[in-house]
Design a protein around this motif. Structure first.
Motif, PDB file in Angstrom:
ATOM      1  N   LYS A  13      82.687  32.565  47.887  1.00 43.66           N
ATOM      2  CA  LYS A  13      82.138  31.752  46.760  1.00 43.66           C
ATOM      3  C   LYS A  13      80.419  31.646  47.035  1.00 43.66           C
ATOM      4  CE  LYS A  13      82.052  27.240  44.700  1.00 43.66           C
ATOM      5  NZ  LYS A  13      82.922  25.715  44.848  1.00 43.66           N
ATOM      6  N   VAL A  14      80.295  31.687  48.212  1.00 48.28           N
ATOM      7  CA  VAL A  14      78.628  31.249  48.684  1.00 48.28           C
ATOM      8  C   VAL A  14      77.967  32.684  48.462  1.00 48.28           C
ATOM      9  CG1 VAL A  14      77.141  30.790  50.379  1.00 48.28           C
ATOM     10  CG2 VAL A  14      79.158  29.519  50.020  1.00 48.28           C
ATOM     11  N   GLY A  47      78.368  35.143  46.221  1.00 48.91           N
ATOM     12  CA  GLY A  47      78.010  35.347  44.859  1.00 48.91           C
ATOM     13  C   GLY A  47      76.629  34.689  44.730  1.00 48.91           C
ATOM     14  N   LYS A  48      76.743  33.238  44.870  1.00 51.00           N
ATOM     15  CA  LYS A  48      75.573  32.460  44.656  1.00 51.00           C
ATOM     16  C   LYS A  48      74.151  33.425  45.200  1.00 51.00           C
ATOM     17  CE  LYS A  48      77.567  28.118  43.535  1.00 51.00           C
ATOM     18  NZ  LYS A  48      77.122  26.689  43.852  1.00 51.00           N
ATOM     19  N   ASP A  60      77.879  24.235  49.132  1.00 48.88           N
ATOM     20  CA  ASP A  60      78.167  25.598  48.699  1.00 48.88           C
ATOM     21  C   ASP A  60      76.665  26.167  47.953  1.00 48.88           C
ATOM     22  OD1 ASP A  60      77.903  24.363  46.277  1.00 48.88           O
ATOM     23  OD2 ASP A  60      79.799  25.482  45.476  1.00 48.88           O
ATOM     24  N   HIS A 108      81.175  33.135  52.909  1.00 47.95           N
ATOM     25  CA  HIS A 108      82.304  32.705  52.078  1.00 47.95           C
ATOM     26  C   HIS A 108      82.109  33.417  50.851  1.00 47.95           C
ATOM     27  CE1 HIS A 108      84.949  30.135  49.405  1.00 47.95           C
ATOM     28  NE2 HIS A 108      85.421  29.701  50.770  1.00 47.95           N
TER      29      HIS A 108
END
Length: 241
Positions: A137-138, A140-141, A94, A135
């Protein structure tokens, strides 16, 4: 359920992962959908290219870490040899650096292996329709990484020497960019998370003018929202590591 995304034609999917049990699980999930069909399985990047040379899938679900030839290299070669075949990276990593690299090489999506089956299916349909899919979660990063960038050129274009020391990322509006200099500046501020009002105050232009610039950016980049615009700027090579 009615067939989706491609009308009456099923979306043809090729699985590329060196773990057979994982492929079997994916195959069962995808073949349960009436509009999806797994047409082949590969365990390394070379096999993917050989398969596509004879049978063209719509989507390749590609693992990054494969023997012989990894997913990153295979994605770049697929983009050059078979540009109509779309690649979705399916990975355990991630870290945003993996996302930058795979998008830059030509991937249209980046998913984590622990995502829910429904989300995976929706991602395949979305990419088939021409969208990028990252994704959550990814994403956001990725956005946080972009927000840390430092751009020294007042019109949103920096040279290699002007890259952020913290992130090691460069923003380059190359010759292939359809954006004007002002639109590039608006896109930069969008990536930093600014609202239309804040962008207008920063550039000393009206909020209505900002909205017009944003609409033009989305139209030129053929995306529906700001996040996709930022993601595609990476995919098109305007943001590089």
């Amino acid at each position: 359920m009615d067939l989706k995304a491609t009308g009456s034609r099923k979306i043809k999917v090729l699985l590329a992962d060196d773990h057979q049990l994982f492929r079997e699980g994916l195959k069962r999930i995808l073949n349960m959908e009436e509009d999806l069909e797994v047409i082949g399985e590969c365990s390394d990047g070379i096999q993917v290219l050989e398969f596509c040379n004879h049978t063209k899938p719509d989507i390749v679900l590609m693992d990054i870490n494969m023997p012989v030839e990894n997913g990153v290299v295979a994605t770049e070669r697929l983009r050059d040899l078979f540009p109509d075949v779309k690649v979705i990276i399916l990975s355990i990593h991630d870290d945003e650096s993996y996302v930058f690299e795979t998008l830059r090489k030509g991937a249209s999506g980046y998913l984590l292996k622990d995502m829910e089956a429904e989300s995976l299916v929706n991602a395949i349909r979305s990419v088939t329709e021409g969208h990028a899919y990252i994704h959550p979660k990814v994403t956001g990063k990725l956005i946080n990484q972009l927000r840390r960038m430092t751009y020294l050129d007042e019109m949103g274009v920096v040279s290699g020497a002007a890259a952020s020391k913290e992130s090691g990322v460069k923003f380059v509006a190359g010759e292939n960019s359809p954006l004007t200099r002002r639109e590039a500046e608006v896109l930069r501020l969008m990536a930093e998370g600014m609202s239309n009002k804040a962008i207008g105050e920063h550039l000393f232009i009206s909020e209505k003018t900002v909205k017009n610039h944003v609409s033009s950016i989305l139209q030129k980049m053929e995306v529906d929202d700001r996040t996709q615009a930022v993601i595609n700027s990476i995919k098109y090579g305007w943001v590089t590591l």
